[in-house]
Write an enzyme that holds these catalytic residues in place. Sequence first.
Site, mmCIF file in Angstrom:
data_model
loop_
_atom_site.group_PDB
_atom_site.id
_atom_site.type_symbol
_atom_site.label_atom_id
_atom_site.label_comp_id
_atom_site.label_asym_id
_atom_site.label_seq_id
_atom_site.Cartn_x
_atom_site.Cartn_y
_atom_site.Cartn_z
ATOM 1 C CD GLU A 209 -3.167 -0.770 2.173
ATOM 2 O OE1 GLU A 209 -2.946 -0.037 3.156
ATOM 3 O OE2 GLU A 209 -4.274 -1.279 1.934
ATOM 4 C CD GLU B 208 -4.906 -5.511 2.524
ATOM 5 O OE1 GLU B 208 -5.688 -4.732 3.100
ATOM 6 O OE2 GLU B 208 -3.688 -5.563 2.760
HETATM 7 C C1 LIG Z 1 -5.823 0.909 5.187
HETATM 8 C C2 LIG Z 1 -6.802 1.674 4.389
HETATM 9 O O1 LIG Z 1 -6.542 2.140 3.307
HETATM 10 N N1 LIG Z 1 -7.976 1.818 4.927
HETATM 11 C C3 LIG Z 1 -9.067 2.522 4.296
HETATM 12 C C4 LIG Z 1 -10.002 1.546 3.674
HETATM 13 O O2 LIG Z 1 -11.123 2.145 3.158
HETATM 14 C C5 LIG Z 1 -11.876 2.798 4.117
HETATM 15 C C6 LIG Z 1 -13.138 3.252 3.469
HETATM 16 O O3 LIG Z 1 -12.940 3.462 2.115
HETATM 17 C C7 LIG Z 1 -11.061 3.929 4.713
HETATM 18 O O4 LIG Z 1 -11.809 4.595 5.696
HETATM 19 C C8 LIG Z 1 -9.795 3.359 5.307
HETATM 20 O O5 LIG Z 1 -8.944 4.364 5.754
#
Ligand SMILES: CC(=O)N[C@H]1CO[C@H](CO)[C@@H](O)[C@@H]1O
Length: 830
Positions: free
Chosen positions: A184, A253
Amino acid sequence: MATTRCCCVLVLGFAALLFVSLASATEVSYDGRGIKIDGERKLILSGAIHYPRSTPEMWTSLFKKAKEGGLNAIETYVFWNAHEPLPRQYDFSGNLDLVRFIKTIHDEGLFAILRIGPYVCAEWNYGGFPVWLHNIQNITFRTNNEAYKNEMKIFTTLIVDMMRHENLFASQGGPIILAQIENEYGNIMWKYGQDGKDYVQWCADLAQSFNIGVPWIMCQQGDAPQPMINTCNGFYCDQFSPNNENSPKIWTENWSGWFKDWGSQDPHRTAQDLAFAVGRFFQLGGSLMNYYMYHGGTNFGHTAGGPYITTSYDYDAPLDEYGIPHQPKWGHLKNLHVLLRAVEKTLLYGYRRDIDYGNWMSATVYSYEGKCVAFLGNSNRKLDITVDFQGKNYTVPKWSVTVLPDCYTEVYNTAKVNSQTSILVKRPNQADDGREPYKLKWVWRKERIEDIKKNGLVPDSVLTTNKLLDQLSVTNDTSDYLWYMTRFDLQPGDPFCGKVVTLHVHTYGHVLHAFVNSKFIGTQFAKDGKYEFVFEKNVQLKQGTNDISLVSATVGLPNYGAYFEDVKTGIHGPVQLIDYAANITKDLSSNEWIYKVGIEGIRMQLNLVHTPHQHYWHAEALPTNRPFVWYKTTFPSPLGTDPVVVDLLGLGKGEAWVNGKSIGRYWPSLYAGKDGCPYKCDYNQSYSGSQCQTNCGQSTQRCYHIPREFLNNRENVLVLFEEFGGTPDVVSVQTITVGSVCANANDGTNLELSCQGGRVFSDIKFASFGEPQGTCGSFKRGSCEAPWALSFIKNRCLGREKCVIPVSEYWLGPTGCHAAEYRLAVEAVC
Ligand SMILES: CC(=O)N[C@H]1CO[C@H](CO)[C@@H](O)[C@@H]1O
Ligand SMILES: *[C@@H]1O[C@H](CO)[C@@H](O)[C@H](O)[C@H]1NC(C)=O
Ligand SMILES: *[C@@H]1O[C@H](CO)[C@@H](O)[C@H](O)[C@H]1NC(C)=O
Ligand SMILES: *[C@@H]1O[C@H](CO)[C@@H](O)[C@H](O)[C@H]1NC(C)=O
Ligand SMILES: *[C@@H]1O[C@H](CO)[C@@H](O)[C@H](O)[C@H]1NC(C)=O
Ligand SMILES: *[C@@H]1O[C@H](CO)[C@@H](O)[C@H](O)[C@H]1NC(C)=O
């Protein structure tokens, strides 16, 4: 001639040899439509299971349940800080045995996806980085920084070599079909400018240099350099396209639920919405999907990230924290997986045609070698839509996908749940004789309150300086606790002598306890996601020497964001004494501060079973609501195989050990907010954390998992370090099992019912096939029903652990109703 013949034999022999050595090797390649295994495109349905969040004894059964749930791959991160707690001192024992984990995946006939990172996020302490990295001069994590790249290279090389040595890559006959570098990074790369871009290229080059013979992926990395495959993470990835037309569409994921924080409600993602997301992904050309998480598990010890990630990492995943199928999610997805895999060839090789009906309604048809599969996808949140598809009308409920595996028969709709709901029950631990619930008997002892001795010293202190230091820079995270101690004299006549003044401490958290002249003054902790706070309490000072001891405790280190290595923890100051009435402040920030890491009880090994200090424990006058106390008890192992938990309601905050193994931090006294739990949870919306919460106004986490592997046949020792104050009076060891199951299945489906842990169905409390009403626990008969349903189901299920009921008039008898659709409602007792 002779020479030639000889040569032929040699060539043949060599070919045979080559054949033998490559016989078990699997070639993994890919194109724009999918991952290819030995040249054949293959649908990969994967689930994340992190090895340190369960135990080796659980792995086999988790994988079996994943396989039974229709998956063909298991994905895991590699947890650097767990494996390298100190520089070049490695640990791959117990539940850190990565090789055993991957081999067990292989033994179950599943593929493995290895996400090496080595940054993992994962709500894991410090995102998986060893805290000692932080002490390396001039280091900046995850960017074009020599010190960091050097360490990353050493660790990733170690892991790759370890896998290669054990022949675990598919190219060597092992189960690993994909590997990941970084994680990521695209989300935060912009904060590092050109160095970030250079770093991504460096990561790609490093990965390539390993020559592992299987493809590499980079998730959330839109600019991943070829041949890295960029992949998508999220609640929905149907609209995602990779950055190269020859890369397959991969969802690394799929957030099957969400994690929980101390003080928050329990998040839930509905089975219907998750199935919808999967249905859409494969409707629109997906080839590999991985649930994050399939089994979340437990953050044992100090592995929880955060700050404030709970010890339970249940994640609302298809397998719950203990490994029990989380129903109906597990079963509803299983039905979809089985269907998708049955049509995999048509999906991955077929000619694709899309039909747009407007109103967010579309159909996608795949046809191949005379076979045809259709998806009818309705992304409209408000309207059920009826479409005429190839001359037949289909009604597709709002926010759902219907799958027609022969382009005609509706076999699955993501909004129609035809799998059981399981009602879990907790049972008290029975003593060996099986009669009375076992009553725990406790002993206790005080934890030492550290202070400066008469000679001005503190035994085992690590540091003395004239300033306040960041907590991590002193502890290296070897303990959650750091004592900050100082002393000052009040001369006769000092306006503060004998006066009540305010002790003012500015800290970056996460918890602060204050003691003045060995007396407990108060405790404060971070709330609502604000880790920086000011502690103020009145204190009485005396003439002469006054001692202040402050304990700062961390509750999981940050795991996400750019530059999170710079996040502050502990007391950075100021620390002041303030007489607000007289407007006088004494600043103690640049006093002499003595630092001591950790607590005495740990140094004395009170948490272990065999300790040299057994006799200091008291049996009388068990203290309640007293901070800094140790409690100890013993209990027999519960009979059977059901998962074991300890219910710690009544206690404040601290850490628990069973037979010397940490089962994690506990904090049952912290309650979730009262609001935000809907009476009813709609499935027809994009997931957002707050929409389907439960546990409002309840203890965030009162039950803590004790893996069976931590128990022995004799007596088990449970030790608690209670930091806030509470009472162990009502603490109990329990087992968790499925008490009853319910289902509300549609006509034409096969309903699978199952108990747990070897239990069998003992009663069918309700069964009605026709137009039953109500929900689990309050089902009611409709105006008409089939006559034989109950006796048929009793026959099929009673005395069995599992049974399958064909839901149709043929088996259950004519309903006599004249409705368009019939349903079977069942409630059975395990
Ligand atoms: C780890 C990450 O990217 N989390 C995000 C996943 O998506 C949600 C909703 O779209 C976000 O609130 C998170 O921050
Ligand atoms: C750290 O950076 C400083 C300033 O750039 C440099 O002088 C020093 O040599 C560096 N130290 C190491 C160990 O690289
Ligand atoms: C489908 O529904 C439409 C509108 O209700 C109707 O006119 C049509 O006859 C139906 N088609 C079939 C094949 O049932
Ligand atoms: C923390 O690590 C540094 C070196 O990286 C070391 O000098 C120090 O002793 C360590 N402190 C503790 C408490 O382990
Ligand atoms: C308190 O003292 C400070 C400086 O010593 C002064 O600036 C401030 O105005 C005083 N406040 C009050 C309320 O008297
Ligand atoms: C879901 O459906 C219900 C009932 O039709 C509706 O009231 C609600 O607004 C829908 N949710 C969303 C997010 O549109």
